[in-house]
Design a protein around this motif. Structure first.
Motif, PDB file in Angstrom:
ATOM      1  N   VAL A 149       0.920  -1.092   0.133  1.00 42.51           N
ATOM      2  CA  VAL A 149       0.160  -0.185  -0.035  1.00 42.51           C
ATOM      3  C   VAL A 149       0.945   1.200   0.024  1.00 42.51           C
ATOM      4  N   GLY A 150       1.944   1.216   0.650  1.00 44.01           N
ATOM      5  CA  GLY A 150       3.016   2.305   0.600  1.00 44.01           C
ATOM      6  C   GLY A 150       3.420   2.813  -0.649  1.00 44.01           C
ATOM      7  N   ASP A 151       3.585   1.567  -1.433  1.00 43.64           N
ATOM      8  CA  ASP A 151       4.040   2.009  -3.093  1.00 43.64           C
ATOM      9  C   ASP A 151       3.029   2.570  -3.560  1.00 43.64           C
ATOM     10  N   TYR A 152       1.629   2.333  -3.466  1.00 46.33           N
ATOM     11  CA  TYR A 152       0.497   3.088  -4.072  1.00 46.33           C
ATOM     12  C   TYR A 152       0.600   4.586  -3.622  1.00 46.33           C
ATOM     13  N   VAL A 153       0.639   5.088  -2.303  1.00 46.39           N
ATOM     14  CA  VAL A 153       0.725   6.230  -1.732  1.00 46.39           C
ATOM     15  C   VAL A 153       2.041   6.843  -2.580  1.00 46.39           C
ATOM     16  N   LEU A 154       3.003   6.227  -2.626  1.00 50.85           N
ATOM     17  CA  LEU A 154       4.274   6.712  -3.050  1.00 50.85           C
ATOM     18  C   LEU A 154       4.003   7.168  -4.546  1.00 50.85           C
ATOM     19  N   PHE A 155       3.355   6.531  -5.574  1.00 46.99           N
ATOM     20  CA  PHE A 155       3.174   6.766  -6.721  1.00 46.99           C
ATOM     21  C   PHE A 155       2.475   8.105  -6.632  1.00 46.99           C
ATOM     22  N   GLY A 156       1.085   8.223  -6.096  1.00 40.71           N
ATOM     23  CA  GLY A 156       0.286   9.459  -6.139  1.00 40.71           C
ATOM     24  C   GLY A 156       1.300  10.447  -5.643  1.00 40.71           C
ATOM     25  N   THR A 157       2.015  10.426  -4.570  1.00 39.84           N
ATOM     26  CA  THR A 157       2.699  11.710  -4.111  1.00 39.84           C
ATOM     27  C   THR A 157       3.732  12.043  -5.084  1.00 39.84           C
ATOM     28  N   TYR A 158       4.395  11.021  -5.860  1.00 39.46           N
ATOM     29  CA  TYR A 158       5.588  11.424  -6.744  1.00 39.46           C
ATOM     30  C   TYR A 158       4.903  12.121  -8.020  1.00 39.46           C
ATOM     31  N   ILE A 159       3.751  11.585  -8.438  1.00 34.26           N
ATOM     32  CA  ILE A 159       3.243  12.091  -9.978  1.00 34.26           C
ATOM     33  C   ILE A 159       2.840  13.292  -9.642  1.00 34.26           C
ATOM     34  N   ILE A 160       2.288  13.869  -8.562  1.00 34.01           N
ATOM     35  CA  ILE A 160       1.751  15.096  -8.102  1.00 34.01           C
ATOM     36  C   ILE A 160       2.775  15.962  -7.713  1.00 34.01           C
TER      37      ILE A 160
END
Length: 130
Positions: A106-117
């Protein structure tokens, strides 16, 4: 790669509207300063109505060019938001799929969203300040 290219293309296209708006603003201010500096001559020749009409025309031209500049900025921002939203949606769905498959946490999912934004936010300002 789509968003930076699209931002540059639309920004180049809308630059002419911004320049026109600046030119109309300068013209309106020049007319106001000219009639105020020469108020004695304007009064002597009873040309108040003429000067008011000239200034009114310059303001109307400025308002029309300002509308075009603001509308083109709104188009740029909306286009950027659509591209960012679609990219974020596709990436989030892919990450969610990988979480269900056990390849991501789940942390990878959050990391993706934060990184893209964090990657896309500076591009919004690029179109405004360019």
């Amino acid at each position: 790669m789509c968003l930076p290219a699209m931002t540059i293309i639309i920004t180049e296209w809308r630059t002419k509207y911004r320049r026109e708006m600046n030119r109309m603003d300068n013209a309106a201010k020049a007319k106001a300063v000219d009639s105020l500096l020469n108020f004695e001559t304007v009064k002597y020749y009873n040309a108040e109505n003429y000067e008011v009409g000239r200034f009114e025309g310059a303001i109307l031209n400025y308002q029309a060019s300002e509308w075009r500049a603001q509308a083109s900025l709104a188009l740029l921002n909306q286009t950027q938001n659509v591209v960012i939203g679609l990219g974020l949606l596709a990436g989030s769905l892919l990450c969610a799929y990988f979480v269900t498959e056990g390849k991501f946490q789940v942390g990878d999912y959050v990391l993706f969203g934060t990184y893209i934004i964090q990657m896309y936010i500076p591009l919004n300002w690029f179109g405004t300040y360019y």
